[in-house]
Design a protein around this motif. Structure first.
Motif, short mmCIF file in Angstrom:
data_model
loop_
_atom_site.label_atom_id
_atom_site.label_comp_id
_atom_site.label_asym_id
_atom_site.label_seq_id
_atom_site.Cartn_x
_atom_site.Cartn_y
_atom_site.Cartn_z
N UNK A 54 7.53 0.89 5.52
CA UNK A 54 8.97 0.80 4.97
C UNK A 54 9.25 2.11 4.33
N UNK A 55 10.58 2.57 4.59
CA UNK A 55 11.11 3.77 3.98
C UNK A 55 11.88 3.22 2.61
N UNK A 56 11.52 3.70 1.47
CA UNK A 56 12.04 3.42 0.24
C UNK A 56 13.66 3.70 0.41
N UNK A 80 2.15 4.28 11.31
CA UNK A 80 2.67 4.96 12.45
C UNK A 80 4.08 5.86 12.05
N UNK A 81 4.69 5.14 11.09
CA UNK A 81 5.77 6.02 10.59
C UNK A 81 5.77 6.39 9.00
N UNK A 82 4.89 5.89 8.59
CA UNK A 82 4.89 6.33 6.72
C UNK A 82 3.20 6.65 6.53
N UNK A 83 3.01 7.39 5.42
CA UNK A 83 1.54 7.79 4.96
C UNK A 83 0.70 6.65 4.55
N UNK A 84 1.37 5.44 4.01
CA UNK A 84 0.57 4.57 3.62
C UNK A 84 -0.18 3.68 4.37
N UNK A 85 -1.42 3.45 4.09
CA UNK A 85 -2.39 2.89 5.06
C UNK A 85 -2.15 1.38 5.42
N UNK A 86 -2.52 0.94 6.65
CA UNK A 86 -2.44 -0.43 6.92
C UNK A 86 -3.73 -0.90 6.48
N UNK A 95 0.85 -1.22 0.06
CA UNK A 95 -0.07 0.15 -0.11
C UNK A 95 0.87 1.25 -0.09
N UNK A 96 0.35 2.23 -0.46
CA UNK A 96 1.18 3.50 -0.65
C UNK A 96 0.06 4.77 -0.72
N UNK A 97 0.49 5.91 -0.32
CA UNK A 97 -0.27 7.23 -0.39
C UNK A 97 0.69 8.26 -0.54
N UNK A 98 0.19 9.31 -1.29
CA UNK A 98 0.98 10.40 -1.47
C UNK A 98 -0.32 11.50 -2.03
N UNK A 99 0.10 12.71 -1.43
CA UNK A 99 -0.65 13.91 -1.87
C UNK A 99 -2.21 13.38 -1.84
N UNK A 100 -2.82 12.83 -0.91
CA UNK A 100 -4.47 12.55 -1.05
C UNK A 100 -4.61 11.64 -2.00
N UNK A 101 -3.72 10.81 -2.94
CA UNK A 101 -3.96 9.59 -3.37
C UNK A 101 -3.46 8.34 -2.51
N UNK A 115 6.16 9.29 -2.84
CA UNK A 115 6.28 9.26 -1.25
C UNK A 115 7.43 8.86 -0.68
N UNK A 116 8.31 8.05 -1.02
CA UNK A 116 9.54 7.48 -0.55
C UNK A 116 9.20 6.42 0.37
#
Lengths: 205, 205
Positions: free
Chosen positions: B132-134, B116-122, B30-36, B72-73
Protein backbone atom coordinates in the motif's frame (compact mmCIF):
# COMPACT_ATOMS: atom_id res chain seq x y z
CA UNK A 1 -31.85 4.32 30.67
CA UNK A 2 -34.28 1.57 29.81
CA UNK A 3 -33.34 -1.78 28.34
CA UNK A 4 -34.83 -2.08 24.88
CA UNK A 5 -35.45 -5.81 24.75
CA UNK A 6 -35.77 -7.47 28.11
CA UNK A 7 -34.94 -9.91 29.48
CA UNK A 8 -31.83 -11.08 27.58
CA UNK A 9 -30.50 -7.72 26.41
CA UNK A 10 -28.22 -5.95 28.84
CA UNK A 11 -26.15 -2.77 28.72
CA UNK A 12 -22.52 -3.07 27.61
CA UNK A 13 -19.91 -1.05 29.48
CA UNK A 14 -18.51 1.66 27.19
CA UNK A 15 -14.97 0.31 27.54
CA UNK A 16 -16.13 -3.09 26.28
CA UNK A 17 -18.25 -1.90 23.38
CA UNK A 18 -15.41 -2.14 20.84
CA UNK A 19 -15.24 -5.87 21.40
CA UNK A 20 -18.53 -6.28 19.57
CA UNK A 21 -16.66 -5.16 16.43
CA UNK A 22 -13.20 -6.53 17.10
CA UNK A 23 -13.57 -9.82 15.22
CA UNK A 24 -14.56 -7.98 12.04
CA UNK A 25 -18.12 -9.22 11.74
CA UNK A 26 -20.50 -7.71 9.25
CA UNK A 27 -22.91 -5.26 10.82
CA UNK A 28 -26.24 -3.62 10.10
CA UNK A 29 -26.36 0.17 10.00
CA UNK A 30 -29.76 1.70 10.68
CA UNK A 31 -30.78 5.30 10.51
CA UNK A 32 -33.84 7.52 10.67
CA UNK A 33 -34.66 11.13 9.98
CA UNK A 34 -37.88 13.12 9.59
CA UNK A 35 -40.11 10.08 9.29
CA UNK A 36 -37.85 8.12 6.95
CA UNK A 37 -35.69 5.19 8.00
CA UNK A 38 -33.36 2.65 6.48
CA UNK A 39 -31.10 -0.24 7.31
CA UNK A 40 -28.22 -1.68 5.31
CA UNK A 41 -25.53 -4.33 5.71
CA UNK A 42 -21.96 -3.16 6.14
CA UNK A 43 -18.94 -5.43 6.03
CA UNK A 44 -16.63 -2.42 5.93
CA UNK A 45 -16.72 -1.35 9.55
CA UNK A 46 -13.96 -0.83 12.08
CA UNK A 47 -13.46 -0.01 15.74
CA UNK A 48 -11.34 3.09 16.32
CA UNK A 49 -11.13 3.80 20.03
CA UNK A 50 -11.77 2.14 23.37
CA UNK A 51 -12.98 5.02 25.54
CA UNK A 52 -15.07 6.77 24.54
CA UNK A 53 -15.88 4.02 22.06
CA UNK A 54 -15.54 5.15 18.48
CA UNK A 55 -15.99 3.31 15.20
CA UNK A 56 -16.22 3.95 11.48
CA UNK A 57 -18.50 2.57 8.79
CA UNK A 58 -18.11 2.89 5.05
CA UNK A 59 -21.36 4.08 3.47
CA UNK A 60 -21.60 4.30 -0.30
CA UNK A 61 -22.86 7.57 -1.76
CA UNK A 62 -25.82 5.78 -3.37
CA UNK A 63 -27.29 4.56 -0.10
CA UNK A 64 -30.34 6.00 1.58
CA UNK A 65 -28.71 5.12 4.89
CA UNK A 66 -25.95 7.60 4.18
CA UNK A 67 -28.43 10.35 3.41
CA UNK A 68 -30.26 9.72 6.68
CA UNK A 69 -27.04 9.49 8.71
CA UNK A 70 -25.91 12.83 7.31
CA UNK A 71 -29.29 14.40 7.98
CA UNK A 72 -29.78 13.03 11.48
CA UNK A 73 -26.20 12.99 12.73
CA UNK A 74 -26.64 9.55 14.26
CA UNK A 75 -26.98 5.86 13.47
CA UNK A 76 -27.05 2.43 15.06
CA UNK A 77 -24.54 -0.31 14.35
CA UNK A 78 -25.96 -3.74 15.13
CA UNK A 79 -24.02 -6.99 15.08
CA UNK A 80 -26.30 -9.60 13.53
CA UNK A 81 -26.14 -13.31 14.22
CA UNK A 82 -25.94 -16.24 11.84
CA UNK A 83 -29.67 -16.90 12.14
CA UNK A 84 -30.17 -13.51 10.45
CA UNK A 85 -28.07 -14.27 7.36
CA UNK A 86 -31.05 -13.95 5.02
CA UNK A 87 -31.93 -10.58 6.49
CA UNK A 88 -28.35 -9.35 6.22
CA UNK A 89 -28.01 -10.53 2.63
CA UNK A 90 -31.31 -8.93 1.73
CA UNK A 91 -30.79 -5.50 3.26
CA UNK A 92 -27.28 -5.62 1.83
CA UNK A 93 -28.47 -6.00 -1.75
CA UNK A 94 -31.69 -3.97 -1.90
CA UNK A 95 -31.58 -0.19 -1.64
CA UNK A 96 -33.93 1.69 0.60
CA UNK A 97 -34.63 3.81 -2.47
CA UNK A 98 -36.07 0.81 -4.33
CA UNK A 99 -38.83 -0.37 -2.01
CA UNK A 100 -41.51 1.86 -3.45
CA UNK A 101 -44.05 3.26 -1.06
CA UNK A 102 -42.49 1.76 2.03
CA UNK A 103 -39.11 1.12 3.65
CA UNK A 104 -37.04 -1.99 4.26
CA UNK A 105 -38.48 -2.47 7.73
CA UNK A 106 -41.99 -2.82 6.35
CA UNK A 107 -41.02 -4.46 3.05
CA UNK A 108 -39.10 -7.25 4.79
CA UNK A 109 -41.05 -7.31 8.04
CA UNK A 110 -38.00 -6.47 10.13
CA UNK A 111 -38.82 -6.38 13.82
CA UNK A 112 -37.29 -3.41 15.56
CA UNK A 113 -37.48 -1.31 18.69
CA UNK A 114 -36.65 2.30 19.52
CA UNK A 115 -33.12 3.10 20.59
CA UNK A 116 -32.47 5.05 23.77
CA UNK A 117 -30.17 7.86 22.59
CA UNK A 118 -30.71 8.20 18.86
CA UNK A 119 -33.59 8.11 16.40
CA UNK A 120 -32.35 5.11 14.42
CA UNK A 121 -34.21 1.87 15.20
CA UNK A 122 -32.64 -1.21 16.79
CA UNK A 123 -33.11 -4.32 14.65
CA UNK A 124 -34.32 -7.08 16.95
CA UNK A 125 -32.63 -10.43 17.23
CA UNK A 126 -29.04 -9.23 16.90
CA UNK A 127 -26.10 -10.01 19.17
CA UNK A 128 -25.36 -6.39 20.03
CA UNK A 129 -26.08 -2.76 19.22
CA UNK A 130 -24.05 0.44 19.40
CA UNK A 131 -26.06 3.65 19.36
CA UNK A 132 -23.79 6.21 17.72
CA UNK A 133 -23.60 9.94 17.30
CA UNK A 134 -21.90 10.95 14.08
CA UNK A 135 -18.62 12.80 14.51
CA UNK A 136 -18.84 15.01 11.43
CA UNK A 137 -15.82 14.75 9.15
CA UNK A 138 -17.01 16.21 5.85
CA UNK A 139 -13.79 15.58 3.92
CA UNK A 140 -13.51 12.00 5.12
CA UNK A 141 -17.14 11.32 4.29
CA UNK A 142 -16.85 12.79 0.83
CA UNK A 143 -13.42 11.49 -0.16
CA UNK A 144 -13.49 8.03 1.43
CA UNK A 145 -17.15 7.34 2.32
CA UNK A 146 -16.14 6.88 5.96
CA UNK A 147 -18.48 7.92 8.74
CA UNK A 148 -17.14 8.06 12.28
CA UNK A 149 -19.42 7.48 15.21
CA UNK A 150 -19.09 7.66 18.94
CA UNK A 151 -21.12 5.02 20.74
CA UNK A 152 -23.28 6.71 23.33
CA UNK A 153 -25.04 3.52 24.40
CA UNK A 154 -24.36 -0.15 23.75
CA UNK A 155 -26.37 -3.31 24.34
CA UNK A 156 -25.86 -7.01 23.89
CA UNK A 157 -27.83 -10.20 24.15
CA UNK A 158 -26.38 -12.24 26.95
CA UNK A 159 -26.93 -15.43 24.95
CA UNK A 160 -23.94 -14.41 22.79
CA UNK A 161 -22.08 -11.55 24.54
CA UNK A 162 -22.02 -10.98 28.29
CA UNK A 163 -19.77 -9.34 30.87
CA UNK A 164 -18.03 -7.40 28.12
CA UNK A 165 -17.11 -10.23 25.77
CA UNK A 166 -18.40 -12.89 23.46
CA UNK A 167 -19.28 -16.13 25.21
CA UNK A 168 -16.88 -19.02 24.67
CA UNK A 169 -17.56 -20.55 21.31
CA UNK A 170 -18.56 -23.91 22.74
CA UNK A 171 -21.26 -22.11 24.75
CA UNK A 172 -22.58 -20.37 21.63
CA UNK A 173 -24.81 -22.32 19.24
CA UNK A 174 -23.98 -21.68 15.56
CA UNK A 175 -27.09 -19.55 15.06
CA UNK A 176 -25.81 -17.12 17.70
CA UNK A 177 -22.40 -16.61 16.11
CA UNK A 178 -21.23 -13.62 14.07
CA UNK A 179 -21.36 -13.34 10.29
CA UNK A 180 -18.21 -12.51 8.31
CA UNK A 181 -18.94 -11.57 4.73
CA UNK A 182 -17.00 -13.25 1.94
CA UNK A 183 -19.03 -11.51 -0.75
CA UNK A 184 -22.31 -11.98 -2.64
CA UNK A 185 -24.24 -13.02 0.47
CA UNK A 186 -21.78 -15.75 1.44
CA UNK A 187 -20.56 -15.68 5.01
CA UNK A 188 -18.23 -17.60 7.25
CA UNK A 189 -19.03 -17.99 10.92
CA UNK A 190 -16.58 -18.79 13.73
CA UNK A 191 -15.95 -22.46 14.35
CA UNK A 192 -12.96 -22.66 16.65
CA UNK A 193 -11.23 -20.51 19.21
CA UNK A 194 -7.46 -20.42 19.60
CA UNK A 195 -5.03 -18.60 21.84
CA UNK A 196 -1.85 -17.04 20.50
CA UNK A 197 1.12 -17.68 22.77
CA UNK A 198 3.61 -14.99 23.54
CA UNK A 199 6.95 -15.83 21.93
CA UNK A 200 10.17 -14.98 23.75
CA UNK A 201 12.56 -12.65 21.92
CA UNK A 202 15.97 -14.02 21.19
CA UNK A 203 19.00 -12.14 22.44
CA UNK A 204 20.38 -9.49 20.08
CA UNK A 205 23.29 -10.88 18.06
CA UNK B 1 6.63 -7.64 -11.48
CA UNK B 2 8.17 -10.67 -9.81
CA UNK B 3 6.37 -13.07 -7.54
CA UNK B 4 7.82 -12.81 -4.06
CA UNK B 5 7.30 -16.37 -2.86
CA UNK B 6 6.99 -18.92 -5.63
CA UNK B 7 5.45 -21.28 -6.30
CA UNK B 8 2.23 -20.93 -4.27
CA UNK B 9 1.99 -17.15 -4.14
CA UNK B 10 0.22 -15.53 -7.06
CA UNK B 11 -0.84 -11.98 -7.90
CA UNK B 12 -4.34 -10.89 -6.94
CA UNK B 13 -6.32 -8.81 -9.40
CA UNK B 14 -6.78 -5.28 -8.02
CA UNK B 15 -10.57 -5.60 -8.15
CA UNK B 16 -10.40 -8.69 -5.92
CA UNK B 17 -7.89 -7.40 -3.38
CA UNK B 18 -10.58 -6.08 -1.02
CA UNK B 19 -11.84 -9.62 -0.51
CA UNK B 20 -8.75 -10.41 1.51
CA UNK B 21 -10.08 -7.97 4.12
CA UNK B 22 -13.81 -8.40 3.70
CA UNK B 23 -14.34 -10.98 6.44
CA UNK B 24 -12.73 -8.70 9.02
CA UNK B 25 -9.68 -10.79 9.82
CA UNK B 26 -6.85 -9.40 11.89
CA UNK B 27 -3.90 -8.30 9.79
CA UNK B 28 -0.22 -7.58 10.18
CA UNK B 29 1.01 -4.11 9.22
CA UNK B 30 4.68 -3.89 8.27
CA UNK B 31 6.72 -0.84 7.46
CA UNK B 32 10.29 0.25 6.82
CA UNK B 33 12.15 3.52 6.51
CA UNK B 34 15.81 4.49 6.46
CA UNK B 35 17.06 1.16 7.70
CA UNK B 36 14.43 0.68 10.41
CA UNK B 37 11.49 -1.66 10.11
CA UNK B 38 8.58 -2.89 12.18
CA UNK B 39 5.53 -5.11 12.10
CA UNK B 40 2.44 -5.04 14.29
CA UNK B 41 -0.91 -6.78 14.55
CA UNK B 42 -4.00 -4.79 13.65
CA UNK B 43 -7.54 -5.97 14.26
CA UNK B 44 -8.84 -2.51 13.41
CA UNK B 45 -8.62 -2.58 9.64
CA UNK B 46 -11.23 -2.00 6.96
CA UNK B 47 -11.63 -2.12 3.19
CA UNK B 48 -12.77 1.17 1.67
CA UNK B 49 -12.91 0.84 -2.08
CA UNK B 50 -12.93 -1.80 -4.80
CA UNK B 51 -11.02 -0.14 -7.64
CA UNK B 52 -8.45 1.14 -7.08
CA UNK B 53 -8.39 -0.93 -3.89
CA UNK B 54 -8.25 1.22 -0.78
CA UNK B 55 -8.21 0.32 2.90
CA UNK B 56 -7.66 1.89 6.29
CA UNK B 57 -5.76 0.71 9.35
CA UNK B 58 -5.88 2.17 12.83
CA UNK B 59 -2.36 2.75 14.16
CA UNK B 60 -1.91 3.95 17.71
CA UNK B 61 0.30 6.97 18.26
CA UNK B 62 2.68 4.94 20.43
CA UNK B 63 3.59 2.48 17.71
CA UNK B 64 6.86 2.43 15.82
CA UNK B 65 4.92 1.17 12.82
CA UNK B 66 3.04 4.43 12.69
CA UNK B 67 6.25 6.45 12.76
CA UNK B 68 7.67 4.43 9.88
CA UNK B 69 4.45 4.59 7.87
CA UNK B 70 4.39 8.36 8.23
CA UNK B 71 8.05 8.62 7.27
CA UNK B 72 7.97 6.24 4.31
CA UNK B 73 4.47 6.89 2.98
CA UNK B 74 3.85 3.20 2.50
CA UNK B 75 3.11 -0.06 4.31
CA UNK B 76 2.12 -3.66 3.75
CA UNK B 77 -1.05 -5.24 5.09
CA UNK B 78 -0.73 -9.01 5.37
CA UNK B 79 -3.53 -11.41 6.25
CA UNK B 80 -2.05 -14.03 8.55
CA UNK B 81 -3.30 -17.58 8.93
CA UNK B 82 -4.24 -19.52 12.03
CA UNK B 83 -0.87 -21.29 12.08
CA UNK B 84 0.65 -17.86 12.78
CA UNK B 85 -1.44 -17.09 15.86
CA UNK B 86 1.61 -17.00 18.13
CA UNK B 87 3.36 -14.58 15.81
CA UNK B 88 0.29 -12.34 15.58
CA UNK B 89 -0.21 -12.32 19.35
CA UNK B 90 3.47 -11.57 19.90
CA UNK B 91 3.90 -8.69 17.45
CA UNK B 92 0.56 -7.39 18.71
CA UNK B 93 1.74 -7.09 22.28
CA UNK B 94 5.41 -6.12 22.00
CA UNK B 95 6.38 -2.68 20.70
CA UNK B 96 9.10 -2.28 18.12
CA UNK B 97 10.50 0.32 20.51
CA UNK B 98 11.07 -2.33 23.18
CA UNK B 99 13.27 -4.86 21.41
CA UNK B 100 16.55 -3.19 22.28
CA UNK B 101 19.29 -3.32 19.71
CA UNK B 102 17.24 -5.14 17.09
CA UNK B 103 13.77 -5.18 15.58
CA UNK B 104 10.85 -7.58 15.77
CA UNK B 105 11.94 -9.41 12.63
CA UNK B 106 15.24 -10.38 14.20
CA UNK B 107 13.97 -10.67 17.78
CA UNK B 108 11.26 -13.14 16.81
CA UNK B 109 12.97 -14.68 13.79
CA UNK B 110 10.21 -13.60 11.43
CA UNK B 111 10.85 -14.80 7.90
CA UNK B 112 10.19 -12.12 5.34
CA UNK B 113 10.85 -11.13 1.76
CA UNK B 114 11.08 -7.83 -0.07
CA UNK B 115 7.89 -6.36 -1.48
CA UNK B 116 7.70 -5.29 -5.10
CA UNK B 117 6.37 -1.73 -4.87
CA UNK B 118 7.13 -0.52 -1.34
CA UNK B 119 9.98 -0.75 1.17
CA UNK B 120 8.00 -2.58 3.85
CA UNK B 121 8.79 -6.30 4.07
CA UNK B 122 6.34 -9.11 3.35
CA UNK B 123 5.97 -11.49 6.30
CA UNK B 124 6.22 -15.00 4.90
CA UNK B 125 3.62 -17.67 5.51
CA UNK B 126 0.56 -15.42 5.34
CA UNK B 127 -2.58 -15.91 3.24
CA UNK B 128 -2.28 -12.64 1.38
CA UNK B 129 -0.49 -9.30 1.17
CA UNK B 130 -1.51 -5.82 0.04
CA UNK B 131 1.36 -3.46 -0.76
CA UNK B 132 0.00 0.00 0.00
CA UNK B 133 0.91 3.58 -0.66
CA UNK B 134 -0.29 5.90 2.08
CA UNK B 135 -2.91 8.42 1.02
CA UNK B 136 -1.91 11.23 3.36
CA UNK B 137 -4.79 12.52 5.47
CA UNK B 138 -3.08 14.43 8.30
CA UNK B 139 -6.25 15.33 10.19
CA UNK B 140 -7.62 11.81 10.02
CA UNK B 141 -4.30 10.37 11.16
CA UNK B 142 -4.01 12.78 14.07
CA UNK B 143 -7.62 12.86 15.22
CA UNK B 144 -8.63 9.23 14.67
CA UNK B 145 -5.37 7.27 14.17
CA UNK B 146 -6.64 6.13 10.76
CA UNK B 147 -4.21 5.63 7.90
CA UNK B 148 -5.61 5.15 4.42
CA UNK B 149 -3.72 3.14 1.86
CA UNK B 150 -4.14 2.34 -1.77
CA UNK B 151 -3.05 -1.17 -2.67
CA UNK B 152 -0.58 -0.97 -5.55
CA UNK B 153 0.12 -4.70 -5.59
CA UNK B 154 -1.57 -7.68 -3.97
CA UNK B 155 -0.58 -11.31 -3.57
CA UNK B 156 -2.14 -14.42 -2.12
CA UNK B 157 -1.18 -17.99 -1.40
CA UNK B 158 -3.29 -20.23 -3.58
CA UNK B 159 -3.62 -22.74 -0.75
CA UNK B 160 -6.08 -20.32 0.92
CA UNK B 161 -7.09 -17.67 -1.64
CA UNK B 162 -7.14 -18.17 -5.39
CA UNK B 163 -8.92 -16.74 -8.43
CA UNK B 164 -9.92 -13.69 -6.40
CA UNK B 165 -11.51 -15.37 -3.42
CA UNK B 166 -10.97 -17.53 -0.37
CA UNK B 167 -11.15 -21.22 -1.12
CA UNK B 168 -14.26 -23.02 0.09
CA UNK B 169 -13.90 -23.67 3.79
CA UNK B 170 -13.99 -27.45 3.39
CA UNK B 171 -10.97 -27.14 1.08
CA UNK B 172 -9.06 -25.08 3.64
CA UNK B 173 -7.40 -26.82 6.58
CA UNK B 174 -7.85 -24.96 9.90
CA UNK B 175 -4.22 -23.77 9.90
CA UNK B 176 -4.87 -21.92 6.63
CA UNK B 177 -7.91 -20.02 7.87
CA UNK B 178 -8.09 -16.38 8.94
CA UNK B 179 -7.71 -15.09 12.49
CA UNK B 180 -10.39 -12.87 14.02
CA UNK B 181 -9.27 -11.22 17.23
CA UNK B 182 -11.50 -11.41 20.29
CA UNK B 183 -8.95 -9.65 22.48
CA UNK B 184 -5.86 -10.51 24.54
CA UNK B 185 -4.45 -12.88 21.93
CA UNK B 186 -7.63 -14.94 21.68
CA UNK B 187 -8.93 -15.52 18.17
CA UNK B 188 -11.82 -17.22 16.46
CA UNK B 189 -11.32 -18.84 13.09
CA UNK B 190 -14.00 -19.65 10.51
CA UNK B 191 -15.70 -23.00 10.91
CA UNK B 192 -18.72 -22.95 8.64
CA UNK B 193 -19.85 -21.19 5.52
CA UNK B 194 -23.44 -20.13 4.95
CA UNK B 195 -25.35 -18.38 2.18
CA UNK B 196 -27.87 -15.65 2.92
CA UNK B 197 -30.97 -16.02 0.78
CA UNK B 198 -32.61 -13.04 -0.82
CA UNK B 199 -35.99 -12.38 0.83
CA UNK B 200 -38.89 -11.18 -1.29
CA UNK B 201 -40.40 -7.85 -0.28
CA UNK B 202 -44.04 -7.88 0.66
CA UNK B 203 -46.42 -5.65 -1.20
CA UNK B 204 -46.88 -2.17 0.27
CA UNK B 205 -50.00 -2.03 2.46
Amino acid sequence: MHTPFPPHVLPVEPTHAYRLLNTGASVLVSSAHAGRRDVMACAWNVALEFEPPKLAVCLDKATLTRELVEASGSFVVAVPRAAQADLVATVGSVSGRDVAGQDKFSAFNIRHAPATQVDAPLVEGCIGWLECRLIPEPHLQQAHDLFIGQAVAAWADERAFAHGKFLALEATPPEWRTLHHLGAGNFVIPGAQIKGRQLAPRAPS
